[in-house]
Design a protein around this motif. Structure first.
Motif, mmCIF file in Angstrom:
data_model
loop_
_atom_site.group_PDB
_atom_site.id
_atom_site.type_symbol
_atom_site.label_atom_id
_atom_site.label_comp_id
_atom_site.label_asym_id
_atom_site.label_seq_id
_atom_site.Cartn_x
_atom_site.Cartn_y
_atom_site.Cartn_z
ATOM 1 N N ARG A 205 0.861 -1.189 0.000
ATOM 2 C CA ARG A 205 0.000 0.000 0.000
ATOM 3 C C ARG A 205 0.894 1.234 0.000
ATOM 4 O O ARG A 205 1.744 1.380 0.882
ATOM 5 C CB ARG A 205 -0.913 0.016 1.231
ATOM 6 C CG ARG A 205 -1.979 -1.048 1.222
ATOM 7 C CD ARG A 205 -2.801 -1.017 2.506
ATOM 8 N NE ARG A 205 -3.848 -2.025 2.498
ATOM 9 C CZ ARG A 205 -4.629 -2.302 3.539
ATOM 10 N NH1 ARG A 205 -4.461 -1.623 4.686
ATOM 11 N NH2 ARG A 205 -5.562 -3.231 3.446
ATOM 12 N N ILE A 207 1.048 5.148 0.406
ATOM 13 C CA ILE A 207 0.226 6.122 1.111
ATOM 14 C C ILE A 207 0.135 7.450 0.347
ATOM 15 O O ILE A 207 1.152 7.971 -0.125
ATOM 16 C CB ILE A 207 0.783 6.378 2.526
ATOM 17 C CG1 ILE A 207 1.018 5.041 3.246
ATOM 18 C CG2 ILE A 207 -0.138 7.280 3.324
ATOM 19 C CD1 ILE A 207 -0.210 4.178 3.383
ATOM 20 N N ILE A 208 -1.094 7.977 0.263
ATOM 21 C CA ILE A 208 -1.316 9.308 -0.308
ATOM 22 C C ILE A 208 -1.472 10.331 0.812
ATOM 23 O O ILE A 208 -0.835 11.384 0.826
ATOM 24 C CB ILE A 208 -2.569 9.327 -1.203
ATOM 25 C CG1 ILE A 208 -2.440 8.305 -2.329
ATOM 26 C CG2 ILE A 208 -2.827 10.726 -1.767
ATOM 27 C CD1 ILE A 208 -3.717 8.108 -3.106
ATOM 28 N N ASP A 209 -2.355 10.009 1.745
ATOM 29 C CA ASP A 209 -2.609 10.865 2.905
ATOM 30 C C ASP A 209 -3.105 9.962 4.031
ATOM 31 O O ASP A 209 -3.136 8.734 3.858
ATOM 32 C CB ASP A 209 -3.595 11.992 2.544
ATOM 33 C CG ASP A 209 -4.981 11.498 2.164
ATOM 34 O OD1 ASP A 209 -5.326 10.341 2.514
ATOM 35 O OD2 ASP A 209 -5.736 12.244 1.517
ATOM 36 N N VAL A 211 -5.842 8.928 4.972
ATOM 37 C CA VAL A 211 -7.010 8.079 4.723
ATOM 38 C C VAL A 211 -6.982 7.390 3.367
ATOM 39 O O VAL A 211 -7.854 6.574 3.082
ATOM 40 C CB VAL A 211 -8.323 8.886 4.860
ATOM 41 C CG1 VAL A 211 -8.480 9.448 6.255
ATOM 42 C CG2 VAL A 211 -8.393 10.002 3.824
ATOM 43 N N ARG A 212 -6.018 7.677 2.514
ATOM 44 C CA ARG A 212 -6.011 7.119 1.170
ATOM 45 C C ARG A 212 -4.676 6.455 0.849
ATOM 46 O O ARG A 212 -3.628 6.874 1.330
ATOM 47 C CB ARG A 212 -6.290 8.209 0.126
ATOM 48 C CG ARG A 212 -7.618 8.925 0.294
ATOM 49 C CD ARG A 212 -7.784 9.971 -0.821
ATOM 50 N NE ARG A 212 -9.025 10.716 -0.697
ATOM 51 C CZ ARG A 212 -9.130 11.870 -0.038
ATOM 52 N NH1 ARG A 212 -8.066 12.401 0.540
ATOM 53 N NH2 ARG A 212 -10.298 12.489 0.024
ATOM 54 N N TYR A 213 -4.753 5.440 -0.007
ATOM 55 C CA TYR A 213 -3.543 4.796 -0.486
ATOM 56 C C TYR A 213 -3.821 4.143 -1.843
ATOM 57 O O TYR A 213 -4.965 3.910 -2.213
ATOM 58 C CB TYR A 213 -3.047 3.731 0.505
ATOM 59 C CG TYR A 213 -4.043 2.631 0.818
ATOM 60 C CD1 TYR A 213 -4.218 1.532 -0.033
ATOM 61 C CD2 TYR A 213 -4.809 2.677 1.985
ATOM 62 C CE1 TYR A 213 -5.127 0.537 0.258
ATOM 63 C CE2 TYR A 213 -5.720 1.681 2.283
ATOM 64 C CZ TYR A 213 -5.869 0.609 1.417
ATOM 65 O OH TYR A 213 -6.773 -0.376 1.703
ATOM 66 N N PHE A 214 -2.750 3.839 -2.575
ATOM 67 C CA PHE A 214 -2.831 3.058 -3.800
ATOM 68 C C PHE A 214 -2.405 1.633 -3.483
ATOM 69 O O PHE A 214 -1.452 1.390 -2.739
ATOM 70 C CB PHE A 214 -1.910 3.631 -4.883
ATOM 71 C CG PHE A 214 -2.432 4.880 -5.529
ATOM 72 C CD1 PHE A 214 -3.391 4.808 -6.532
ATOM 73 C CD2 PHE A 214 -1.981 6.122 -5.122
ATOM 74 C CE1 PHE A 214 -3.879 5.962 -7.119
ATOM 75 C CE2 PHE A 214 -2.455 7.280 -5.710
ATOM 76 C CZ PHE A 214 -3.417 7.204 -6.713
ATOM 77 N N SER A 215 -3.097 0.674 -4.083
ATOM 78 C CA SER A 215 -2.735 -0.727 -3.876
ATOM 79 C C SER A 215 -3.103 -1.512 -5.129
ATOM 80 O O SER A 215 -3.312 -0.938 -6.200
ATOM 81 C CB SER A 215 -3.441 -1.286 -2.639
ATOM 82 O OG SER A 215 -2.911 -2.551 -2.283
ATOM 83 N N LYS A 295 -5.445 15.089 5.477
ATOM 84 C CA LYS A 295 -6.320 14.576 4.426
ATOM 85 C C LYS A 295 -6.460 15.606 3.303
ATOM 86 O O LYS A 295 -6.723 16.785 3.555
ATOM 87 C CB LYS A 295 -7.700 14.257 5.006
ATOM 88 C CG LYS A 295 -8.682 13.755 3.958
ATOM 89 C CD LYS A 295 -10.062 13.555 4.549
ATOM 90 C CE LYS A 295 -11.068 13.203 3.456
ATOM 91 N NZ LYS A 295 -12.441 13.062 3.976
ATOM 92 N N LYS A 297 -8.237 17.608 0.620
ATOM 93 C CA LYS A 297 -9.626 18.030 0.474
ATOM 94 C C LYS A 297 -10.049 17.988 -0.996
ATOM 95 O O LYS A 297 -9.257 18.218 -1.905
ATOM 96 C CB LYS A 297 -9.819 19.445 1.028
ATOM 97 C CG LYS A 297 -9.530 19.569 2.522
ATOM 98 C CD LYS A 297 -10.461 18.662 3.329
ATOM 99 C CE LYS A 297 -10.205 18.814 4.828
ATOM 100 N NZ LYS A 297 -11.063 17.907 5.626
ATOM 101 N N LYS A 298 -11.315 17.671 -1.177
ATOM 102 C CA LYS A 298 -11.863 17.633 -2.528
ATOM 103 C C LYS A 298 -11.874 19.024 -3.127
ATOM 104 O O LYS A 298 -12.236 20.003 -2.462
ATOM 105 C CB LYS A 298 -13.278 17.054 -2.480
ATOM 106 C CG LYS A 298 -13.949 16.925 -3.838
ATOM 107 C CD LYS A 298 -15.191 16.059 -3.744
ATOM 108 C CE LYS A 298 -16.196 16.652 -2.766
ATOM 109 N NZ LYS A 298 -17.436 15.852 -2.681
#
Length: 404
Positions: A205, A207-209, A211-215, A295, A297-298
């Motif tokens: 995994r 990590i992006i932030d 709460v988010r990650y690429f896997s 995190k 933000k959108k």
């Protein structure tokens, strides 16, 4: 009809606890008997609400037990006698309640007291609602039992009786019988005895932030099958695994990691002392260049994330190898043999195991695999096999080449 596979007269005590999956336990009883095992069935009071004991009596051709105080043979205490009788105790389906009892050492019915009294191996096949299976308390209890030496038959994913779709469905009877048969028929000779085997498995995994990650879609099943096969063949096994939902095989040393960097460092730390290295993990090729502490933000419009290359673990091992037999994996979708041969040469590996992940029944998340074994001497294609059988074939092929 299933042909008898077990010629050793092994005795299975099947403990059936209360849940809708009890109907599968009836099929499991039948298939175990057909496979040549001697089966006795014990039921909880709740299990008897779903299926009559008479069903199990007819299928097993044995008395069925449920009452601790109903001593069928006055000279014997039933639950102690059954605990001593069994070569293997299988709890299927295993409810969260029974798993919790056993983890806490509670013996308040016939099954729980028998489980506490037996010295046979205990296998547990959970079946419950997906949220129950994911509950922290259930996870803790499963971890405790695993540390105590119990083996788990992982539940499969699918449509559950409660209406949810997810993990929690009792594994299919055919698969459970296959696992038990393989357990009792593991080779008496241990060709890997004295060898150190290092295996990487699962995804990473990146990590992006917070709460988010690429896997990726790797479940770790192939790597864990490799670890189990190597341990059964007598090896001292270290398994470096990314985040997965699997219990490590008995006797295997597990090193848990998250990112590609973690896996790189853990594998290199164990590489020097290894005889065989199996790099089956699906490691991320790229990771976010910047990891955000807060995190993200959108925002309006598209999002662009800059990636950077991760270290190529297999290539680094190829540069450093000093007598180790190095096995890499390649997940491909076309030109399997050609790409695998190129990878073998570039990475200085001794073997590449390639599979077409787009083919049904092969690749991520399945219990089967169809692989092509590529070495400098040529290409060997295996038919569709269980991942445990594929693992055994890979290790035997490696041994043949190491000894030649």
């Amino acid at each position: 009809m299933m042909e008898a596979m077990n010629d050793m007269g092994k005795k299975i005590l099947l403990c059936v606890t209360g849940g809708i999956a009890v109907y599968k336990a009836a099929a499991l009883t039948s298939k175990l008997v057909q496979a040549g095992f001697e089966v006795k069935v014990m039921m909880t009071e709740s299990a008897r609400e779903f299926v009559s004991p008479l069903t199990f009596q007819a299928l097993s051709r044995q008395d069925v037990y449920w009452d601790t105080f109903d001593e069928k043979i006055p000279a014997k205490i039933a639950h102690i006698d059954l605990a001593d009788w069994a070569d293997l105790v299988l709890v299927a389906p295993a409810t969260a309640n029974m798993i919790g009892k056993l983890a806490c050492g509670i013996g308040d019915d016939m099954i729980s007291t028998t489980l506490l009294a037996t010295e046979a191996e205990i296998w547990i096949a959970p079946a419950m609602n997906v949220h129950m299976y994911d509950h922290p308390a259930v996870k803790r209890n499963i971890a405790t039992l695993h540390e105590d030496g119990c083996r788990f038959v992982e539940p499969s994913e699918g449509y559950l009786a409660c209406g949810y779709v997810g993990k929690g469905r009792l594994e299919e009877p055919e698969k459970i019988v296959e696992l038990i048969d393989a357990h009792f028929h593991s080779p008496t000779e241990q060709p890997l005895k004295g060898k150190n085997v290092l295996i990487s498995a699962g995804p990473t995994r990146e990590i992006i932030d917070p709460v988010r990650y690429f896997s990726n879609r790797s479940t770790g099943k192939m790597g864990f099958a490799m670890a189990e096969a190597a341990a059964n063949m007598g090896a001292d096994v270290t398994l470096v695994s990314g985040p997965v939902d699997l219990s490590p095989p008995r006797g295997v040393h597990l090193v848990e990691v998250t990112t590609a960097k973690d896996m790189y460092e853990a594998v290199l730390a164990k590489f020097e002392g290894a005889d065989i290295v199996v790099k089956s993990a699906a490691v991320a090729d790229y990771r976010p260049k910047e990891v955000h502490k807060e995190k993200m933000k959108k925002q309006d419009g598209n999002l662009i994330i800059e990636f950077e290359r991760t270290k190529d673990i297999l290539m680094e091992l190829g540069k450093r190898k000093n007598g180790q037999y190095l096995i890499g994996f390649a997940a491909e979708t076309s030109n399997i043999g050609e790409y695998a041969k190129g990878k073998l040469e570039r990475k200085r590996a001794d073997m590449i195991v390639a599979n077409n992940v787009s083919e049904e029944g092969s690749g991520f998340g399945t219990d089967t695999n169809k692989v092509t074994i590529v070495t400098e001497d040529g290409i060997r294609e295996l038919p569709m096999l269980s991942k445990s059988k594929v693992a055994e074939e890979i290790l035997l092929e490696a041994l043949r080449r190491m000894d030649s």
